[in-house]
Design a protein around this motif. Sequence first.
Motif, PDB file in Angstrom:
ATOM      1  N   MET A  36     -72.381  65.062   2.410  1.00  0.00           N
ATOM      2  CA  MET A  36     -72.486  65.937   3.587  1.00  0.00           C
ATOM      3  C   MET A  36     -71.155  66.079   4.309  1.00  0.00           C
ATOM      4  N   GLU A  37     -70.431  64.972   4.483  1.00  0.00           N
ATOM      5  CA  GLU A  37     -69.162  65.027   5.225  1.00  0.00           C
ATOM      6  C   GLU A  37     -68.105  65.846   4.488  1.00  0.00           C
ATOM      7  N   PHE A  38     -68.193  65.886   3.154  1.00  0.00           N
ATOM      8  CA  PHE A  38     -67.257  66.704   2.377  1.00  0.00           C
ATOM      9  C   PHE A  38     -67.500  68.189   2.650  1.00  0.00           C
ATOM     10  N   VAL A  39     -68.768  68.581   2.713  1.00  0.00           N
ATOM     11  CA  VAL A  39     -69.127  69.978   3.000  1.00  0.00           C
ATOM     12  C   VAL A  39     -68.677  70.346   4.421  1.00  0.00           C
ATOM     13  N   VAL A  40     -68.898  69.435   5.354  1.00  0.00           N
ATOM     14  CA  VAL A  40     -68.463  69.662   6.739  1.00  0.00           C
ATOM     15  C   VAL A  40     -66.949  69.886   6.777  1.00  0.00           C
ATOM     16  N   HIS A  41     -66.224  69.059   6.035  1.00  0.00           N
ATOM     17  CA  HIS A  41     -64.757  69.169   5.988  1.00  0.00           C
ATOM     18  C   HIS A  41     -64.323  70.527   5.428  1.00  0.00           C
ATOM     19  N   ILE A  42     -64.999  71.001   4.398  1.00  0.00           N
ATOM     20  CA  ILE A  42     -64.689  72.306   3.790  1.00  0.00           C
ATOM     21  C   ILE A  42     -64.885  73.436   4.793  1.00  0.00           C
ATOM     22  N   LEU A  43     -65.979  73.352   5.544  1.00  0.00           N
ATOM     23  CA  LEU A  43     -66.275  74.420   6.507  1.00  0.00           C
ATOM     24  C   LEU A  43     -65.257  74.423   7.654  1.00  0.00           C
ATOM     25  N   GLU A  44     -64.781  73.258   8.037  1.00  0.00           N
ATOM     26  CA  GLU A  44     -63.740  73.174   9.067  1.00  0.00           C
ATOM     27  C   GLU A  44     -62.407  73.710   8.519  1.00  0.00           C
ATOM     28  N   ARG A  45     -62.062  73.248   7.329  1.00  0.00           N
ATOM     29  CA  ARG A  45     -60.742  73.513   6.762  1.00  0.00           C
ATOM     30  C   ARG A  45     -60.544  74.960   6.325  1.00  0.00           C
ATOM     31  N   PHE A  46     -61.555  75.552   5.674  1.00  0.00           N
ATOM     32  CA  PHE A  46     -61.379  76.887   5.097  1.00  0.00           C
ATOM     33  C   PHE A  46     -62.067  77.996   5.884  1.00  0.00           C
ATOM     34  N   VAL A  76     -60.132  88.560   0.730  1.00  0.00           N
ATOM     35  CA  VAL A  76     -60.255  87.318   1.506  1.00  0.00           C
ATOM     36  C   VAL A  76     -61.421  86.490   0.981  1.00  0.00           C
ATOM     37  N   ALA A  77     -62.544  87.149   0.668  1.00  0.00           N
ATOM     38  CA  ALA A  77     -63.720  86.434   0.139  1.00  0.00           C
ATOM     39  C   ALA A  77     -63.358  85.732  -1.169  1.00  0.00           C
ATOM     40  N   GLU A  78     -62.641  86.430  -2.045  1.00  0.00           N
ATOM     41  CA  GLU A  78     -62.228  85.836  -3.326  1.00  0.00           C
ATOM     42  C   GLU A  78     -61.350  84.610  -3.111  1.00  0.00           C
ATOM     43  N   ALA A  82     -62.271  80.730  -4.148  1.00  0.00           N
ATOM     44  CA  ALA A  82     -61.337  79.998  -5.020  1.00  0.00           C
ATOM     45  C   ALA A  82     -60.878  78.707  -4.352  1.00  0.00           C
ATOM     46  N   GLN A  83     -60.586  78.742  -3.046  1.00  0.00           N
ATOM     47  CA  GLN A  83     -60.138  77.547  -2.316  1.00  0.00           C
ATOM     48  C   GLN A  83     -61.230  76.472  -2.313  1.00  0.00           C
ATOM     49  N   VAL A  84     -62.463  76.891  -2.040  1.00  0.00           N
ATOM     50  CA  VAL A  84     -63.582  75.936  -1.991  1.00  0.00           C
ATOM     51  C   VAL A  84     -63.825  75.341  -3.372  1.00  0.00           C
ATOM     52  N   MET A  85     -63.908  76.201  -4.398  1.00  0.00           N
ATOM     53  CA  MET A  85     -64.194  75.733  -5.755  1.00  0.00           C
ATOM     54  C   MET A  85     -63.098  74.796  -6.256  1.00  0.00           C
ATOM     55  N   ASP A  86     -61.856  75.129  -5.955  1.00  0.00           N
ATOM     56  CA  ASP A  86     -60.725  74.302  -6.392  1.00  0.00           C
ATOM     57  C   ASP A  86     -60.737  72.941  -5.697  1.00  0.00           C
ATOM     58  N   PHE A  87     -60.993  72.963  -4.367  1.00  0.00           N
ATOM     59  CA  PHE A  87     -61.014  71.720  -3.586  1.00  0.00           C
ATOM     60  C   PHE A  87     -62.160  70.814  -4.051  1.00  0.00           C
ATOM     61  N   ALA A  88     -63.325  71.412  -4.305  1.00  0.00           N
ATOM     62  CA  ALA A  88     -64.483  70.637  -4.772  1.00  0.00           C
ATOM     63  C   ALA A  88     -64.211  70.046  -6.164  1.00  0.00           C
ATOM     64  N   ARG A  89     -63.639  70.868  -7.038  1.00  0.00           N
ATOM     65  CA  ARG A  89     -63.348  70.399  -8.404  1.00  0.00           C
ATOM     66  C   ARG A  89     -62.343  69.243  -8.383  1.00  0.00           C
ATOM     67  N   ARG A  90     -61.303  69.387  -7.545  1.00  0.00           N
ATOM     68  CA  ARG A  90     -60.281  68.335  -7.450  1.00  0.00           C
ATOM     69  C   ARG A  90     -60.874  67.022  -6.958  1.00  0.00           C
ATOM     70  N   HIS A  91     -61.930  67.115  -6.139  1.00  0.00           N
ATOM     71  CA  HIS A  91     -62.588  65.895  -5.646  1.00  0.00           C
ATOM     72  C   HIS A  91     -63.808  65.530  -6.487  1.00  0.00           C
TER      73      HIS A  91
END
Length: 102
Positions: A36-46, A76-78, A82-91
């Motif tokens: 959950m905290e990872f998703v929260v971080h994504i929504l804040e960051r991106f 912008v949507a693309e 891409a930012q979310v998918m890349d960040f999730a994959r890296r983690h």
Amino acid sequence: DDQTDRESGVATKTRPRTQRPPLYKVLLLNDDYTPMEFVVHILERFFGMTHAQAFELMLVVHKKGVAVVGVFSHEVAETKVAQVMDFARRHQHPLQCTMEKE
Ligand code: TYC
């Protein structure tokens, strides 16, 4: 704009159509493994949300399975997806983010 019928001479109103570029919804999907905290971080960051906004929306996705996290131009949507998918994959989290035309 007024348009005058050539035969009758009657003026009618035709609404000028303003061209707007299509908008795209960015969707976040629930899964059983991403913390959950990872998703929260994504929504804040991106998506520029406060911690409280991000936590609230994360819970909507968690409970409902999917939610719109924002509406953007195609480019912008693309980029967001891409930012979310890349960040999730890296983690190494299976988080999925997609876009669809509004
Ligand atoms: N369901 C996840 C859990 O219980 C949390 C989660 C929320 C995952 C939102 C993905 O888009 C998501 N850890």
